[in-house]
Write a protein that holds these residues in place. Structure first.
Motif, short mmCIF file in Angstrom:
data_model
loop_
_atom_site.label_atom_id
_atom_site.label_comp_id
_atom_site.label_asym_id
_atom_site.label_seq_id
_atom_site.Cartn_x
_atom_site.Cartn_y
_atom_site.Cartn_z
N GLY A 50 0.84 -1.19 0.00
CA GLY A 50 0.00 0.00 0.00
C GLY A 50 0.86 1.23 0.00
O GLY A 50 1.90 1.27 0.65
N ALA A 51 0.46 2.24 -0.73
CA ALA A 51 1.29 3.43 -0.86
C ALA A 51 0.72 4.63 -0.13
O ALA A 51 1.22 5.72 -0.28
N GLN A 52 -0.32 4.44 0.64
CA GLN A 52 -0.96 5.55 1.33
C GLN A 52 -0.89 5.29 2.83
O GLN A 52 -0.88 4.16 3.27
N GLY A 53 -0.91 6.31 3.62
CA GLY A 53 -0.89 6.17 5.07
C GLY A 53 -2.28 6.27 5.67
O GLY A 53 -3.25 6.63 5.01
N LEU A 55 -3.55 8.39 7.65
CA LEU A 55 -4.17 9.71 7.65
C LEU A 55 -4.86 10.05 6.33
O LEU A 55 -5.63 11.00 6.26
N LEU A 56 -4.60 9.25 5.30
CA LEU A 56 -5.31 9.44 4.03
C LEU A 56 -6.49 8.49 3.88
O LEU A 56 -7.20 8.54 2.88
N ASP A 57 -6.73 7.65 4.86
CA ASP A 57 -7.83 6.68 4.82
C ASP A 57 -9.17 7.41 4.83
O ASP A 57 -9.37 8.36 5.59
N ILE A 58 -10.09 6.96 4.00
CA ILE A 58 -11.40 7.61 3.86
C ILE A 58 -12.18 7.61 5.18
O ILE A 58 -12.91 8.54 5.48
N ASP A 59 -12.02 6.56 5.98
CA ASP A 59 -12.76 6.47 7.25
C ASP A 59 -11.97 6.97 8.45
O ASP A 59 -12.55 7.48 9.40
N HIS A 60 -10.67 6.80 8.44
CA HIS A 60 -9.85 7.10 9.61
C HIS A 60 -8.89 8.27 9.40
O HIS A 60 -8.10 8.57 10.28
N GLY A 61 -8.94 8.88 8.25
CA GLY A 61 -7.99 9.93 7.92
C GLY A 61 -8.42 11.31 8.36
O GLY A 61 -9.41 11.50 9.07
N THR A 62 -7.65 12.29 7.93
CA THR A 62 -7.88 13.68 8.28
C THR A 62 -8.69 14.36 7.18
O THR A 62 -8.16 15.08 6.34
N TYR A 63 -9.99 14.08 7.20
CA TYR A 63 -10.91 14.65 6.22
C TYR A 63 -10.81 16.18 6.24
O TYR A 63 -10.68 16.75 7.30
N PRO A 64 -10.79 16.85 5.11
CA PRO A 64 -11.08 16.38 3.76
C PRO A 64 -9.84 15.96 2.97
O PRO A 64 -9.92 15.73 1.78
N PHE A 65 -8.72 15.82 3.64
CA PHE A 65 -7.47 15.49 2.95
C PHE A 65 -7.27 13.98 2.91
O PHE A 65 -6.28 13.45 3.44
N VAL A 66 -8.19 13.27 2.30
CA VAL A 66 -8.17 11.82 2.25
C VAL A 66 -8.26 11.34 0.81
O VAL A 66 -8.58 12.09 -0.09
N SER A 68 -9.87 8.15 -1.82
CA SER A 68 -11.23 7.65 -2.02
C SER A 68 -11.46 6.25 -1.48
O SER A 68 -12.50 5.66 -1.74
N SER A 69 -10.50 5.70 -0.76
CA SER A 69 -10.67 4.32 -0.29
C SER A 69 -9.99 4.14 1.06
O SER A 69 -9.44 5.07 1.64
N ALA A 77 -6.97 -7.33 2.93
CA ALA A 77 -7.77 -8.56 2.81
C ALA A 77 -9.08 -8.28 2.09
O ALA A 77 -9.42 -8.93 1.11
N ALA A 78 -9.82 -7.29 2.58
CA ALA A 78 -11.12 -7.00 1.96
C ALA A 78 -10.98 -6.54 0.52
O ALA A 78 -11.77 -6.92 -0.34
N GLY A 79 -9.98 -5.74 0.26
CA GLY A 79 -9.79 -5.22 -1.09
C GLY A 79 -9.36 -6.25 -2.11
O GLY A 79 -9.62 -6.11 -3.30
#
Length: 94
Positions: A50-53, A55-66, A68-69, A77-79
Protein backbone atom coordinates in the motif's frame (compact mmCIF):
# COMPACT_ATOMS: atom_id res chain seq x y z
CA UNK A 1 -17.47 22.36 -19.21
CA UNK A 2 -17.46 18.68 -18.53
CA UNK A 3 -14.42 16.69 -17.53
CA UNK A 4 -11.44 17.44 -19.69
CA UNK A 5 -13.48 19.06 -22.44
CA UNK A 6 -14.69 15.66 -23.60
CA UNK A 7 -18.23 14.74 -24.37
CA UNK A 8 -20.16 12.67 -21.85
CA UNK A 9 -19.69 8.92 -22.25
CA UNK A 10 -22.88 7.10 -23.15
CA UNK A 11 -23.77 3.48 -22.59
CA UNK A 12 -24.25 2.98 -26.33
CA UNK A 13 -20.84 4.44 -27.20
CA UNK A 14 -19.08 2.27 -24.62
CA UNK A 15 -20.84 -0.89 -25.76
CA UNK A 16 -19.83 -0.11 -29.33
CA UNK A 17 -16.16 0.48 -28.43
CA UNK A 18 -15.58 -2.36 -25.96
CA UNK A 19 -15.45 -5.24 -28.48
CA UNK A 20 -12.56 -3.54 -30.28
CA UNK A 21 -10.38 -3.60 -27.13
CA UNK A 22 -11.69 -6.81 -25.51
CA UNK A 23 -8.92 -8.94 -27.02
CA UNK A 24 -6.27 -6.77 -25.37
CA UNK A 25 -7.98 -6.58 -21.97
CA UNK A 26 -9.49 -10.03 -21.39
CA UNK A 27 -6.17 -11.94 -21.11
CA UNK A 28 -5.56 -9.99 -17.90
CA UNK A 29 -9.01 -10.64 -16.44
CA UNK A 30 -9.34 -13.21 -13.70
CA UNK A 31 -10.95 -13.88 -10.34
CA UNK A 32 -8.26 -12.33 -8.15
CA UNK A 33 -9.59 -13.88 -4.94
CA UNK A 34 -9.33 -17.33 -6.56
CA UNK A 35 -5.80 -16.79 -7.87
CA UNK A 36 -4.64 -15.58 -4.44
CA UNK A 37 -6.41 -18.42 -2.62
CA UNK A 38 -4.85 -21.03 -4.94
CA UNK A 39 -1.38 -19.55 -4.38
CA UNK A 40 -1.90 -19.43 -0.60
CA UNK A 41 -3.09 -23.04 -0.48
CA UNK A 42 -0.02 -24.03 -2.51
CA UNK A 43 2.16 -22.52 0.24
CA UNK A 44 3.24 -19.47 -1.70
CA UNK A 45 3.70 -16.15 0.06
CA UNK A 46 1.64 -13.13 -0.95
CA UNK A 47 2.83 -9.56 -0.56
CA UNK A 48 0.24 -6.78 -0.36
CA UNK A 49 1.65 -3.29 -0.84
CA UNK A 50 0.00 0.00 0.00
CA UNK A 51 1.29 3.43 -0.86
CA UNK A 52 -0.96 5.55 1.33
CA UNK A 53 -0.89 6.17 5.07
CA UNK A 54 -3.66 5.95 7.64
CA UNK A 55 -4.17 9.71 7.65
CA UNK A 56 -5.31 9.44 4.03
CA UNK A 57 -7.83 6.68 4.82
CA UNK A 58 -11.40 7.61 3.86
CA UNK A 59 -12.76 6.47 7.25
CA UNK A 60 -9.85 7.10 9.61
CA UNK A 61 -7.99 9.93 7.92
CA UNK A 62 -7.88 13.68 8.28
CA UNK A 63 -10.91 14.65 6.22
CA UNK A 64 -11.08 16.38 3.76
CA UNK A 65 -7.47 15.49 2.95
CA UNK A 66 -8.17 11.82 2.25
CA UNK A 67 -8.16 9.45 -0.69
CA UNK A 68 -11.23 7.65 -2.02
CA UNK A 69 -10.67 4.32 -0.29
CA UNK A 70 -9.37 2.59 2.80
CA UNK A 71 -5.60 2.56 3.22
CA UNK A 72 -5.21 0.77 6.55
CA UNK A 73 -3.50 -2.63 6.60
CA UNK A 74 -6.71 -4.56 7.26
CA UNK A 75 -8.14 -3.35 3.97
CA UNK A 76 -5.64 -5.50 2.05
CA UNK A 77 -7.77 -8.56 2.81
CA UNK A 78 -11.12 -7.00 1.96
CA UNK A 79 -9.79 -5.22 -1.09
CA UNK A 80 -8.25 -8.35 -2.59
CA UNK A 81 -11.01 -10.78 -1.67
CA UNK A 82 -9.04 -12.98 0.71
CA UNK A 83 -10.03 -13.55 4.32
CA UNK A 84 -8.52 -11.43 7.08
CA UNK A 85 -6.79 -14.51 8.51
CA UNK A 86 -4.50 -14.56 5.46
CA UNK A 87 -2.72 -11.43 6.69
CA UNK A 88 0.01 -12.81 8.91
CA UNK A 89 2.40 -9.90 9.26
CA UNK A 90 2.10 -6.15 8.77
CA UNK A 91 5.14 -3.90 8.36
CA UNK A 92 4.64 -0.15 8.38
CA UNK A 93 7.37 2.10 7.06
CA UNK A 94 7.33 5.85 7.53
Amino acid sequence: RRGLVSSEATHEALMEELPSVAGEILPYMDRVWKVLDDKRRAGERILFEGAQGTLLDIDHGTYPFVTSSNTVAGQAAAGSGVGPGVIGYVLGIT
